[in-house]
Motif scaffolding. Structure first.
Motif, PDB file in Angstrom:
ATOM      1  N   ARG A  22      92.235  29.878 138.132  1.00  0.00           N
ATOM      2  CA  ARG A  22      91.199  29.573 137.161  1.00  0.00           C
ATOM      3  C   ARG A  22      89.940  29.152 137.921  1.00  0.00           C
ATOM      4  NH1 ARG A  22      91.311  24.741 132.545  1.00  0.00           N
ATOM      5  NH2 ARG A  22      89.353  25.360 131.509  1.00  0.00           N
ATOM      6  N   PRO A  23      88.790  29.759 137.608  1.00  0.00           N
ATOM      7  CA  PRO A  23      87.572  29.429 138.352  1.00  0.00           C
ATOM      8  C   PRO A  23      86.978  28.106 137.901  1.00  0.00           C
ATOM      9  CG  PRO A  23      87.096  31.066 136.651  1.00  0.00           C
ATOM     10  CD  PRO A  23      88.584  30.848 136.633  1.00  0.00           C
ATOM     11  N   GLY A  24      86.238  27.477 138.803  1.00  0.00           N
ATOM     12  CA  GLY A  24      85.541  26.246 138.445  1.00  0.00           C
ATOM     13  C   GLY A  24      85.446  25.286 139.609  1.00  0.00           C
ATOM     14  N   GLY A  25      84.489  24.366 139.514  1.00  0.00           N
ATOM     15  CA  GLY A  25      84.265  23.423 140.597  1.00  0.00           C
ATOM     16  C   GLY A  25      85.403  22.448 140.795  1.00  0.00           C
ATOM     17  N   ILE A  26      85.967  21.913 139.693  1.00  0.00           N
ATOM     18  CA  ILE A  26      87.086  20.977 139.835  1.00  0.00           C
ATOM     19  C   ILE A  26      88.275  21.697 140.447  1.00  0.00           C
ATOM     20  CG2 ILE A  26      88.662  19.421 138.626  1.00  0.00           C
ATOM     21  CD1 ILE A  26      86.541  19.040 136.486  1.00  0.00           C
ATOM     22  N   GLN A  27      88.501  22.924 140.007  1.00  0.00           N
ATOM     23  CA  GLN A  27      89.624  23.704 140.527  1.00  0.00           C
ATOM     24  C   GLN A  27      89.521  23.886 142.044  1.00  0.00           C
ATOM     25  OE1 GLN A  27      87.885  24.287 137.822  1.00  0.00           O
ATOM     26  NE2 GLN A  27      89.285  24.720 136.141  1.00  0.00           N
ATOM     27  N   SER A  28      88.328  24.252 142.521  1.00  0.00           N
ATOM     28  CA  SER A  28      88.174  24.457 143.962  1.00  0.00           C
ATOM     29  C   SER A  28      88.267  23.131 144.723  1.00  0.00           C
ATOM     30  CB  SER A  28      86.844  25.150 144.255  1.00  0.00           C
ATOM     31  OG  SER A  28      85.742  24.359 143.861  1.00  0.00           O
ATOM     32  N   PHE A  29      87.827  22.035 144.103  1.00  0.00           N
ATOM     33  CA  PHE A  29      87.929  20.707 144.709  1.00  0.00           C
ATOM     34  C   PHE A  29      89.393  20.332 144.931  1.00  0.00           C
ATOM     35  CE2 PHE A  29      86.777  15.943 143.804  1.00  0.00           C
ATOM     36  CZ  PHE A  29      87.026  15.629 145.130  1.00  0.00           C
ATOM     37  N   TRP A  47      98.047  30.705 134.966  1.00  0.00           N
ATOM     38  CA  TRP A  47      96.748  31.334 134.723  1.00  0.00           C
ATOM     39  C   TRP A  47      96.852  32.777 135.185  1.00  0.00           C
ATOM     40  CZ3 TRP A  47      93.298  28.933 131.829  1.00  0.00           C
ATOM     41  CH2 TRP A  47      92.012  29.455 131.731  1.00  0.00           C
ATOM     42  N   PRO A  48      96.174  33.702 134.553  1.00  0.00           N
ATOM     43  CA  PRO A  48      96.269  35.098 134.998  1.00  0.00           C
ATOM     44  C   PRO A  48      95.991  35.235 136.495  1.00  0.00           C
ATOM     45  CG  PRO A  48      95.105  34.992 132.905  1.00  0.00           C
ATOM     46  CD  PRO A  48      95.321  33.571 133.343  1.00  0.00           C
ATOM     47  N   GLY A  49      96.884  35.908 137.196  1.00  0.00           N
ATOM     48  CA  GLY A  49      96.737  36.084 138.635  1.00  0.00           C
ATOM     49  C   GLY A  49      97.347  34.982 139.468  1.00  0.00           C
ATOM     50  N   CYS A  50      98.037  34.013 138.823  1.00  0.00           N
ATOM     51  CA  CYS A  50      98.522  32.861 139.595  1.00  0.00           C
ATOM     52  C   CYS A  50      99.654  33.236 140.550  1.00  0.00           C
ATOM     53  CB  CYS A  50      98.928  31.718 138.674  1.00  0.00           C
ATOM     54  SG  CYS A  50     100.325  32.042 137.594  1.00  0.00           S
ATOM     55  N   ALA A  51     100.490  34.203 140.182  1.00  0.00           N
ATOM     56  CA  ALA A  51     101.608  34.551 141.069  1.00  0.00           C
ATOM     57  C   ALA A  51     101.097  35.063 142.414  1.00  0.00           C
ATOM     58  CB  ALA A  51     102.504  35.598 140.402  1.00  0.00           C
ATOM     59  N   GLU A  52     100.098  35.932 142.360  1.00  0.00           N
ATOM     60  CA  GLU A  52      99.535  36.457 143.606  1.00  0.00           C
ATOM     61  C   GLU A  52      98.829  35.351 144.391  1.00  0.00           C
ATOM     62  OE1 GLU A  52      96.169  39.692 145.106  1.00  0.00           O
ATOM     63  OE2 GLU A  52      96.799  39.653 142.995  1.00  0.00           O
ATOM     64  N   PHE A  53      98.090  34.505 143.691  1.00  0.00           N
ATOM     65  CA  PHE A  53      97.409  33.391 144.357  1.00  0.00           C
ATOM     66  C   PHE A  53      98.422  32.472 145.031  1.00  0.00           C
ATOM     67  CE2 PHE A  53      96.073  28.959 144.270  1.00  0.00           C
ATOM     68  CZ  PHE A  53      94.868  29.007 144.935  1.00  0.00           C
ATOM     69  N   ASP A  54      99.483  32.119 144.322  1.00  0.00           N
ATOM     70  CA  ASP A  54     100.454  31.160 144.837  1.00  0.00           C
ATOM     71  C   ASP A  54     101.146  31.674 146.092  1.00  0.00           C
ATOM     72  OD1 ASP A  54      99.715  29.683 142.649  1.00  0.00           O
ATOM     73  OD2 ASP A  54     101.581  29.995 141.534  1.00  0.00           O
ATOM     74  N   VAL A  61     103.712  25.825 144.881  1.00  0.00           N
ATOM     75  CA  VAL A  61     103.044  25.645 143.597  1.00  0.00           C
ATOM     76  C   VAL A  61     104.070  25.894 142.497  1.00  0.00           C
ATOM     77  CG1 VAL A  61     101.150  26.345 142.089  1.00  0.00           C
ATOM     78  CG2 VAL A  61     100.878  26.495 144.584  1.00  0.00           C
ATOM     79  N   VAL A  62     104.207  24.937 141.594  1.00  0.00           N
ATOM     80  CA  VAL A  62     105.092  25.066 140.431  1.00  0.00           C
ATOM     81  C   VAL A  62     104.194  25.190 139.204  1.00  0.00           C
ATOM     82  CG1 VAL A  62     106.875  23.940 139.041  1.00  0.00           C
ATOM     83  CG2 VAL A  62     106.872  23.677 141.545  1.00  0.00           C
ATOM     84  N   ARG A  63     104.418  26.244 138.413  1.00  0.00           N
ATOM     85  CA  ARG A  63     103.533  26.513 137.278  1.00  0.00           C
ATOM     86  C   ARG A  63     104.184  26.130 135.954  1.00  0.00           C
ATOM     87  NH1 ARG A  63      98.119  27.631 138.630  1.00  0.00           N
ATOM     88  NH2 ARG A  63      98.164  28.602 140.699  1.00  0.00           N
ATOM     89  N   HIS A  64     103.418  25.385 135.167  1.00  0.00           N
ATOM     90  CA  HIS A  64     103.765  25.144 133.773  1.00  0.00           C
ATOM     91  C   HIS A  64     103.594  26.459 133.028  1.00  0.00           C
ATOM     92  CE1 HIS A  64     104.314  22.655 130.236  1.00  0.00           C
ATOM     93  NE2 HIS A  64     103.249  23.191 129.679  1.00  0.00           N
ATOM     94  N   PRO A  65     104.412  26.760 132.012  1.00  0.00           N
ATOM     95  CA  PRO A  65     104.365  28.100 131.403  1.00  0.00           C
ATOM     96  C   PRO A  65     103.119  28.408 130.585  1.00  0.00           C
ATOM     97  CG  PRO A  65     105.979  26.694 130.291  1.00  0.00           C
ATOM     98  CD  PRO A  65     105.551  25.970 131.520  1.00  0.00           C
ATOM     99  N   THR A  66     102.294  27.417 130.227  1.00  0.00           N
ATOM    100  CA  THR A  66     101.104  27.702 129.441  1.00  0.00           C
ATOM    101  C   THR A  66      99.860  27.352 130.253  1.00  0.00           C
ATOM    102  OG1 THR A  66     100.923  25.498 128.437  1.00  0.00           O
ATOM    103  CG2 THR A  66     102.399  27.083 127.363  1.00  0.00           C
ATOM    104  N   GLY A 255      79.022  38.815 135.493  1.00  0.00           N
ATOM    105  CA  GLY A 255      80.370  38.478 135.061  1.00  0.00           C
ATOM    106  C   GLY A 255      81.060  37.649 136.134  1.00  0.00           C
ATOM    107  N   THR A 256      82.340  37.377 135.913  1.00  0.00           N
ATOM    108  CA  THR A 256      83.115  36.610 136.894  1.00  0.00           C
ATOM    109  C   THR A 256      83.282  37.422 138.165  1.00  0.00           C
ATOM    110  OG1 THR A 256      84.313  35.512 135.105  1.00  0.00           O
ATOM    111  CG2 THR A 256      85.312  35.439 137.292  1.00  0.00           C
ATOM    112  N   VAL A 257      83.088  36.786 139.310  1.00  0.00           N
ATOM    113  CA  VAL A 257      83.247  37.468 140.590  1.00  0.00           C
ATOM    114  C   VAL A 257      84.327  36.748 141.395  1.00  0.00           C
ATOM    115  CG1 VAL A 257      80.837  38.207 140.569  1.00  0.00           C
ATOM    116  CG2 VAL A 257      81.476  36.123 141.787  1.00  0.00           C
ATOM    117  N   PRO A 258      84.999  37.440 142.324  1.00  0.00           N
ATOM    118  CA  PRO A 258      86.034  36.788 143.141  1.00  0.00           C
ATOM    119  C   PRO A 258      85.443  35.631 143.943  1.00  0.00           C
ATOM    120  CG  PRO A 258      86.121  39.185 143.380  1.00  0.00           C
ATOM    121  CD  PRO A 258      84.855  38.874 142.635  1.00  0.00           C
TER     122      PRO A 258
END
Length: 373
Positions: A22-29, A47-54, A61-66, A255-258
């Motif tokens: 998920r993009p955002g300043g807090i997330q990157s912090f 979050w969409p794309g989390c499996a590849e990120f993790d 990283v343990v993901r909550h389902p929502t 739009g959103t960029v990587p």
């Protein structure tokens, strides 16, 4: 510190709603802190794309389902299980509110120290009587509560004992964000060659002030006719902004960029501007604005709105200008001033780069954070 049962080093558990992809300043912090913490374990929403990120991370990283975690019994059970399973003696809450309410349960599972990060929304909670009482409950179970700058500290003292408050602001990767970070030909590929460029990198929401930049733009063009406004990011306000900018070739939406591409988008610009403003009677406020720091690291002069803690991310006259984000005319004047005086813009950009390297680089932030652990 070791796990009492196994003798192996214990982990630091991060419990956070704000985490990539998920993009955002807090997330990157929060991600930056986890990346620099040995034996980190992160519990965060899917979050969409989390499996590849993790898979790319050097920690578990343990993901909550929502997409959202609340301090419910189910979330508490999972977090408590992770504390026990990893021998986590320290728990870091990526945002104190509301997940900090889980602290007593996690202490019961074996945690001995809780560090809670705060951002703009906790400062807002501290100003509202109902939310303030919840924030007091959260702070009562914290060993350390961090704040971003003077603005957030002043407000948090209404709910958090001053002895628990310690400053911890985001770091900037000065190797990633630097002058010249744009790949060769990137400006031309974006259709910006030979044109003065103002960039705003942020989520498209009303508080960030992209609408005020668009309203200011005709005045900017009268002074600098070939200028381009580049709005980088996605968000729920995009359609409104596109309608506001309809028919103007000089306003571009990416739009959103990587995340890996962001330094290049800063580096193609001549000026960074985000005239953020406080909304909803102080409930919607800018906590700091890491984008101002990233822009400064890239050597850009910045124009920042005087919302909340945003001025803490600018040294007026040394790294940029702070303006009233409610006034498009004032925003336009600041942008025109920097576009029309390249020497001043370059001086502010150099000052910003030096300031970030000296005081905001990640190695310094990581050292402060590890002292809190």
């Amino acid at each position: 510190m070791t796990h009492p049962a196994s003798g192996r080093p214990s982990s630091v558990l991060f419990v956070t709603n704000d985490f990539p992809p998920r993009p955002g300043g807090i997330q990157s912090f929060v991600h930056g802190l986890a990346l620099r913490t040995p034996d980190a374990v992160v519990y965060a929403p899917a979050w969409p794309g989390c499996a590849e990120f993790d898979r790319r991370q050097p920690y578990r990283v343990v993901r909550h389902p929502t997409r959202l975690m609340l301090p419910t019994p189910a979330v508490a059970r999972t977090a408590a299980r992770l504390v026990a399973e990893h021998g986590a003696r320290t728990v870091v809450f990526g945002a104190a509110a509301p997940l900090g309410l889980l602290a007593p349960r996690l202490r019961g599972a074996g945690a001995r120290r809780t560090v809670m990060l705060t951002h703009g929304h906790e400062a807002s909670w501290a100003s509202a009587p109902g939310f303030r009482s919840v924030l007091r409950r959260i702070g009562a179970h914290a060993d350390v509560v961090t704040y971003l700058g003077d603005y957030t500290r002043e407000r948090l003292t209404a709910a958090i004992p001053e002895a628990k408050l310690v400053r911890l602001a985001p770091g900037v990767d000065v190797e990633q964000f630097h002058p010249g970070a744009a790949p060769p030909g990137f400006r031309a590929a974006l259709g910006l060659a030979g044109r003065p460029v103002v960039v705003c990198v942020s989520r498209l929401v009303p508080r960030k002030g992209q609408d005020q930049l668009i309203r200011a733009w005709p005045q900017v063009l009268r002074a600098v006719p070939d200028a381009v406004l580049l709005l980088v990011g996605g968000g729920p306000y995009r359609r409104t902004l596109e309608r506001l900018a309809a028919g103007r070739e000089s306003i571009r939406f990416t739009g959103t960029v990587p995340a890996a591409s962001l330094p290049g988008y800063y580096a193609v610009a001549d000026v960074f501007a985000m005239p953020c403003r406080t909304r909803l009677k102080g409930v919607d406020v800018e906590g700091l604005g890491i984008v101002f720091l990233e822009a400064s690291a890239t050597g850009l002069p910045v124009v920042a709105g005087a919302s909340g803690g945003a001025p803490d991310a600018v040294r007026p006259g040394d790294t940029g200008l702070v303006v009233d984000g409610e006034d498009p005319g004032v925003v336009a004047q600041a942008v025109v001033e920097l576009l029309s005086d390249p020497d001043k813009a370059r001086k502010l950009g150099r000052g910003g780069r030096d300031w970030i390297v000296r005081e905001w680089a990640w190695d310094q932030v990581a050292a402060r954070f590890h002292a809190l652990l």
